[in-house]
Scaffold this motif. Structure first.
Motif, mmCIF file in Angstrom:
data_model
loop_
_atom_site.group_PDB
_atom_site.id
_atom_site.type_symbol
_atom_site.label_atom_id
_atom_site.label_comp_id
_atom_site.label_asym_id
_atom_site.label_seq_id
_atom_site.Cartn_x
_atom_site.Cartn_y
_atom_site.Cartn_z
ATOM 1 N N LEU A 268 -40.503 1.171 75.066
ATOM 2 C CA LEU A 268 -39.915 -0.053 74.530
ATOM 3 C C LEU A 268 -38.478 0.167 74.063
ATOM 4 C CD1 LEU A 268 -42.921 -1.313 72.353
ATOM 5 C CD2 LEU A 268 -42.241 -2.150 74.625
ATOM 6 N N ARG A 269 -38.215 1.365 73.536
ATOM 7 C CA ARG A 269 -36.874 1.643 73.004
ATOM 8 C C ARG A 269 -36.609 3.140 73.068
ATOM 9 N NH1 ARG A 269 -34.867 2.243 67.566
ATOM 10 N NH2 ARG A 269 -36.891 1.687 66.708
ATOM 11 N N PHE A 270 -35.401 3.483 73.481
ATOM 12 C CA PHE A 270 -34.966 4.884 73.505
ATOM 13 C C PHE A 270 -34.309 5.218 72.172
ATOM 14 C CE2 PHE A 270 -35.077 3.521 77.899
ATOM 15 C CZ PHE A 270 -35.653 4.586 78.559
ATOM 16 N N ASP A 271 -34.729 6.337 71.590
ATOM 17 C CA ASP A 271 -34.213 6.746 70.287
ATOM 18 C C ASP A 271 -33.164 7.847 70.425
ATOM 19 O OD1 ASP A 271 -34.046 6.668 67.522
ATOM 20 O OD2 ASP A 271 -35.657 8.121 67.242
ATOM 21 N N SER A 272 -33.448 8.863 71.233
ATOM 22 C CA SER A 272 -32.490 9.947 71.443
ATOM 23 C C SER A 272 -32.825 10.664 72.730
ATOM 24 C CB SER A 272 -32.497 10.934 70.270
ATOM 25 O OG SER A 272 -33.725 11.656 70.226
ATOM 26 N N ALA A 273 -31.839 11.441 73.231
ATOM 27 C CA ALA A 273 -32.034 12.206 74.456
ATOM 28 C C ALA A 273 -31.194 13.469 74.379
ATOM 29 C CB ALA A 273 -31.634 11.374 75.682
ATOM 30 N N LYS A 274 -31.729 14.562 74.902
ATOM 31 C CA LYS A 274 -30.952 15.805 74.948
ATOM 32 C C LYS A 274 -31.376 16.614 76.165
ATOM 33 C CE LYS A 274 -34.038 18.494 71.930
ATOM 34 N NZ LYS A 274 -34.136 19.281 70.682
ATOM 35 N N GLU B 228 -26.733 16.840 73.373
ATOM 36 C CA GLU B 228 -27.095 15.427 73.350
ATOM 37 C C GLU B 228 -26.656 14.735 74.632
ATOM 38 O OE1 GLU B 228 -26.266 11.329 70.767
ATOM 39 O OE2 GLU B 228 -25.062 13.124 70.416
ATOM 40 N N VAL B 229 -27.510 13.858 75.121
ATOM 41 C CA VAL B 229 -27.158 12.937 76.192
ATOM 42 C C VAL B 229 -27.007 11.566 75.538
ATOM 43 C CG1 VAL B 229 -27.896 11.862 78.352
ATOM 44 C CG2 VAL B 229 -28.408 14.278 77.920
ATOM 45 N N VAL B 230 -25.817 11.005 75.615
ATOM 46 C CA VAL B 230 -25.539 9.737 74.935
ATOM 47 C C VAL B 230 -26.266 8.602 75.649
ATOM 48 C CG1 VAL B 230 -23.747 8.094 74.247
ATOM 49 C CG2 VAL B 230 -23.298 10.560 74.152
ATOM 50 N N ILE B 231 -27.014 7.805 74.891
ATOM 51 C CA ILE B 231 -27.733 6.661 75.439
ATOM 52 C C ILE B 231 -26.848 5.430 75.314
ATOM 53 C CG2 ILE B 231 -29.784 5.211 75.248
ATOM 54 C CD1 ILE B 231 -31.167 7.627 73.918
ATOM 55 N N THR B 232 -26.605 4.766 76.418
ATOM 56 C CA THR B 232 -25.783 3.567 76.394
ATOM 57 C C THR B 232 -26.379 2.512 77.308
ATOM 58 O OG1 THR B 232 -23.549 2.684 76.746
ATOM 59 C CG2 THR B 232 -24.298 4.393 78.266
ATOM 60 N N LEU C 55 -36.703 13.201 75.599
ATOM 61 C CA LEU C 55 -36.491 11.929 74.921
ATOM 62 C C LEU C 55 -37.280 11.849 73.620
ATOM 63 C CD1 LEU C 55 -37.002 9.461 77.923
ATOM 64 C CD2 LEU C 55 -34.826 10.406 77.108
ATOM 65 N N GLN C 56 -36.768 11.030 72.706
ATOM 66 C CA GLN C 56 -37.571 10.463 71.632
ATOM 67 C C GLN C 56 -37.550 8.958 71.858
ATOM 68 O OE1 GLN C 56 -37.389 11.816 67.592
ATOM 69 N NE2 GLN C 56 -36.270 13.680 68.135
ATOM 70 N N VAL C 57 -38.730 8.351 71.858
ATOM 71 C CA VAL C 57 -38.841 6.942 72.232
ATOM 72 C C VAL C 57 -39.828 6.220 71.328
ATOM 73 C CG1 VAL C 57 -38.343 7.455 74.660
ATOM 74 C CG2 VAL C 57 -40.729 7.353 73.888
ATOM 75 N N TYR C 58 -39.798 4.914 71.422
ATOM 76 C CA TYR C 58 -40.852 4.062 70.882
ATOM 77 C C TYR C 58 -41.522 3.407 72.090
ATOM 78 C CZ TYR C 58 -38.839 4.710 66.261
ATOM 79 O OH TYR C 58 -38.391 5.262 65.092
ATOM 80 N N ARG C 59 -42.845 3.477 72.142
ATOM 81 C CA ARG C 59 -43.564 3.072 73.355
ATOM 82 C C ARG C 59 -44.836 2.300 73.042
ATOM 83 N NH1 ARG C 59 -48.066 5.920 73.132
ATOM 84 N NH2 ARG C 59 -48.051 8.067 72.355
ATOM 85 N N LEU C 60 -45.402 1.731 74.096
ATOM 86 C CA LEU C 60 -46.718 1.105 74.043
ATOM 87 C C LEU C 60 -47.804 2.184 74.096
ATOM 88 C CD1 LEU C 60 -46.161 -1.849 76.542
ATOM 89 C CD2 LEU C 60 -46.403 -2.027 74.058
#
Length: 226
Positions: A72-78, A85-89, A143-148
């Protein structure tokens, strides 16, 4: 609590605990799954950095990678290779532009130069992300994410353990909302359906506010002396 216990509680509430049932077991399982996933969606998702879907393969020469549609939402990526860090845009972010040697500016999204992966562009297509620059070596992005929820409720043995048990009783309201919309003289009750829908939505709003407070970093304000 598992899905069978949830359905048993729901049948008791809607006075449908003696066979032949007004609502079939198949319908009850479908309502349980819908309520479980709706609660997670409305409260912002389950935070995850350990399941397999949080690891995305970077393939040399491939600008686009598949990611789980459950996110549902990407929080961070590396990058796993070096922890950078991989910048999420978002692909609509007009602020991220690059100027070449001739003074021409292009959007990061359109950059097809090879190099190390520094950006992960999201939002242009569900289940896809774009790497910038185009990778020259294979890697993995963590990744760190928010998911179903990872799996659907398909029977009466499904554990509902991705949602805190304190919330389980409130899933009954969404199940009743759906059940009372069944087009049958003995089951259809639009007013009751709307009441249970409103109760569920109000509870989810409160639960989301509570979860947001829990997720927020505590900040200490230090005041200087005179």
């Amino acid at each position: 609590m598992n899905s069978g216990e949830l359905i048993e509680a729901w049948r008791t509430d809607v006075l449908d605990d003696i066979e032949p049932y007004l609502w079939s077991d198949v319908e009850a399982i479908r309502y349980a799954d819908a309520a479980y996933r709706r609660f997670v969606r409305l409260t912002g998702g389950i935070h995850d950095f350990t399941s397999p879907l949080t690891q995305v393969n970077v393939v040399a020469g491939e600008a686009v990678a598949d990611v789980s549609p459950l996110i549902l939402r990407f929080d961070s990526a590396k990058r796993a290779s070096d922890g950078r860090e991989v910048v999420i845009t978002n692909w609509t972010d007009r602020n991220l532009m690059r100027r070449d040697d001739y003074g021409t500016s292009t959007f990061i999204f359109n950059d097809d130069a090879p190099g190390e992966v520094r950006y992960m562009v999201i939002g242009s297509q569900t289940g896809k992300v774009k790497w910038v620059n185009i990778p020259v070596v294979d890697d993995v992005v963590q990744l760190q994410v928010y998911r179903l929820p990872l799996t659907h409720v398909v029977d009466t043995t499904h554990l509902l353990d991705e949602v805190d048990e304190d919330h389980h009783i409130h899933l009954l309201d969404w199940m009743k909302h759906l059940a009372y919309l069944k087009r049958d003289a003995e089951t259809y009750n639009k007013r009751a359906s709307d009441d249970h829908r409103d109760a569920f939505l109000a509870y989810c709003a409160g639960a989301k506010a509570e979860l947001d407070r829990y997720r927020s970093k505590v900040r200490v304000v230090q005041y200087g002396g005179l």
